[in-house]
Enzyme design. Structure first.
Site, PDB file in Angstrom:
ATOM      1  N   LYS A 125       1.972  -3.397   7.539  1.00 36.77           N
ATOM      2  CA  LYS A 125       2.398  -3.844   5.904  1.00 36.77           C
ATOM      3  C   LYS A 125       3.803  -3.692   5.524  1.00 36.77           C
ATOM      4  O   LYS A 125       4.787  -3.553   4.559  1.00 36.77           O
ATOM      5  CB  LYS A 125       1.691  -1.990   5.011  1.00 36.77           C
ATOM      6  CG  LYS A 125      -0.106  -3.291   4.912  1.00 36.77           C
ATOM      7  CD  LYS A 125      -0.294  -4.375   4.613  1.00 36.77           C
ATOM      8  CE  LYS A 125       0.694  -4.931   3.355  1.00 36.77           C
ATOM      9  NZ  LYS A 125      -0.049  -5.864   2.529  1.00 36.77           N
ATOM     10  N   THR A 129       0.820  -0.965   0.085  1.00 38.45           N
ATOM     11  CA  THR A 129      -0.252  -0.346   0.094  1.00 38.45           C
ATOM     12  C   THR A 129       0.715   1.155   0.115  1.00 38.45           C
ATOM     13  O   THR A 129       2.101   1.409   0.597  1.00 38.45           O
ATOM     14  CB  THR A 129      -0.758   0.440   0.941  1.00 38.45           C
ATOM     15  OG1 THR A 129      -1.100   1.624   1.531  1.00 38.45           O
ATOM     16  CG2 THR A 129       0.271  -0.412   2.459  1.00 38.45           C
ATOM     17  N   ASP A 130       0.007   2.158  -0.749  1.00 41.61           N
ATOM     18  CA  ASP A 130       1.030   3.488  -0.645  1.00 41.61           C
ATOM     19  C   ASP A 130       0.809   4.171   0.959  1.00 41.61           C
ATOM     20  O   ASP A 130       2.216   4.956   0.977  1.00 41.61           O
ATOM     21  CB  ASP A 130       0.283   4.667  -1.440  1.00 41.61           C
ATOM     22  CG  ASP A 130      -1.295   5.081  -0.401  1.00 41.61           C
ATOM     23  OD1 ASP A 130      -1.950   4.564  -0.058  1.00 41.61           O
ATOM     24  OD2 ASP A 130      -2.385   6.410  -1.572  1.00 41.61           O
TER      25      ASP A 130
END
Length: 366
Positions: free
Chosen positions: A164, A134-135
């Site tokens: 993450k 994810t960003d």
């Protein structure tokens, strides 16, 4: 021909990826592994369950011996790892599950892949462990900051983002330490069919149809880059086919929107739909505000969540230049497809929201 494991394949992004892949590559073998926790839903896989090359196993990715056995038994050469706890609000109130699934689950899969593919050598030389991230690992941006690139330093601000980020580092370490052939993609916010209704876009749509309040955090000026889920699947496809082993690739939609602008836009779209299609008024009689053309009156500003990142934005030039990746959907075309899907599939989101689909799962896998 690939023989692929897709973890989290009964979730939102996972199921859309499986639909896309099996449509594009019907001769490939696809094994979905999913624990079927609250966001996993076998109904998401209805379009592919009768495909002769589709298989499903209900399992926990933290069960390393079972992951090893699946890799051996089905002679798999590719893992697309999507299984994750992903809702930031839930990570704030209950971070333990995020560390267990996102960090230890990823490590379990990496150990299994290393054992079977490298130590035992039970895989062709060209294997791939692709990790979907994810960003949010990059932290937050000020309004005038340049978008995140693959060189942006990690600075996660929520337990979800931190988990993450940790998993990204583990994937990188297994490549550099053990020679596992890996790749990672960091995507912007996804939207589209089968999106669990706790997330912003499906929540707004389903709440309008039920004439419930539309909660907006703080001033609603948080900015996100939005990516239609099938465009994300196409991005993963590009990385698998052309991406360099050991590399990270950003996959974005080139669609930065303020949250409040998205909410207002969806309100306008639903009001227009109800005004032009009278049948919707009969199908959704409880949508009183939409029927009156006043969905926006449901907007309710609520206290901002702790550590709420102000802005995310993806710079996807590397994916564009190296892989030829470009999203096909604008936000306007993608949100129209998304809205139409929710209007046409009330049985899906109502079952998800009342939990009745779990009874179906119990019968299918008793």
């Amino acid at each position: 021909m690939k023989r692929m494991m897709v973890t989290g394949g009964a979730g939102f992004i996972g199921s859309n990826f499986v639909h896309y892949w099996m449509e594009q590559y019907p001769n490939d073998v696809v094994l979905v592994v999913d624990a079927l926790t609250y966001a996993g839903n076998m109904a998401n896989l209805d379009p592919v369950q009768q495909h002769p090359n589709f298989m499903f196993v209900q399992a926990d990715i933290c069960d390393t011996p079972q992951m090893e056995q699946l890799l051996r038994e089905h002679q798999l050469d590719t893992i697309v790892h999507l299984a994750a706890e992903s809702h930031v609000d839930r990570s704030i109130t209950g971070p333990d599950a995020f560390l267990e699934t996102n960090i230890m689950g990823t490590h379990s899969l990496l150990k299994a892949a290393r054992q079977v593919w490298i130590t035992e050598g039970q895989c062709p030389a060209q294997h791939r462990f692709h990790h979907v991230s994810t960003d949010e690992v990059y932290g937050t941006l000020a309004p005038e900051d340049p978008a995140f690139t693959e060189e942006t330093a990690y600075a996660p601000n929520s337990p979800y983002a931190a988990s993450k980020a940790a998993s990204d580092h583990l994937v990188r370490a297994y490549h550099h330490t053990y020679g596992l052939q890996v790749s990672t993609s960091n995507c912007s916010n996804n939207y589209g069919p089968y999106h669990f209704p706790e997330k912003l876009i499906p929540l707004i749509i389903t709440n309008i149809l039920a004439d419930k309040s539309l909660p907006v955090y703080g001033d609603g000026k948080q900015v996100r880059d939005w990516l239609y889920v099938t465009d994300h699947a196409r991005g993963i496809e590009k990385v698998l086919q052309q991406g360099r082993v050991g590399e990270n690739y950003n996959i974005g939609g080139h669609n930065e929107w303020h949250n409040i602008d998205i909410v207002n836009y969806i309100c306008q779209m639903i009001d227009k739909a109800f005004a032009t299609d009278k049948a919707l008024q009969e199908r959704y009689p409880e949508a009183i505000s939409a029927i009156a053309g006043q969905s926006a009156r449901l907007i309710t500003y609520v206290k901002d969540r702790p550590g709420h990142d102000r802005r995310y934005a993806i710079d996807a030039r590397k994916s564009s230049e190296e892989l030829g990746y470009q999203p096909l959907e604008s936000f306007q075309s993608g949100i129209e497809k998304t809205l139409n899907w929710y209007l046409d599939n009330p049985q899906w989101w109502r079952a998800v929201m009342d939990g009745s689909y779990r009874e179906w799962i119990a019968k299918q896998y008793a």
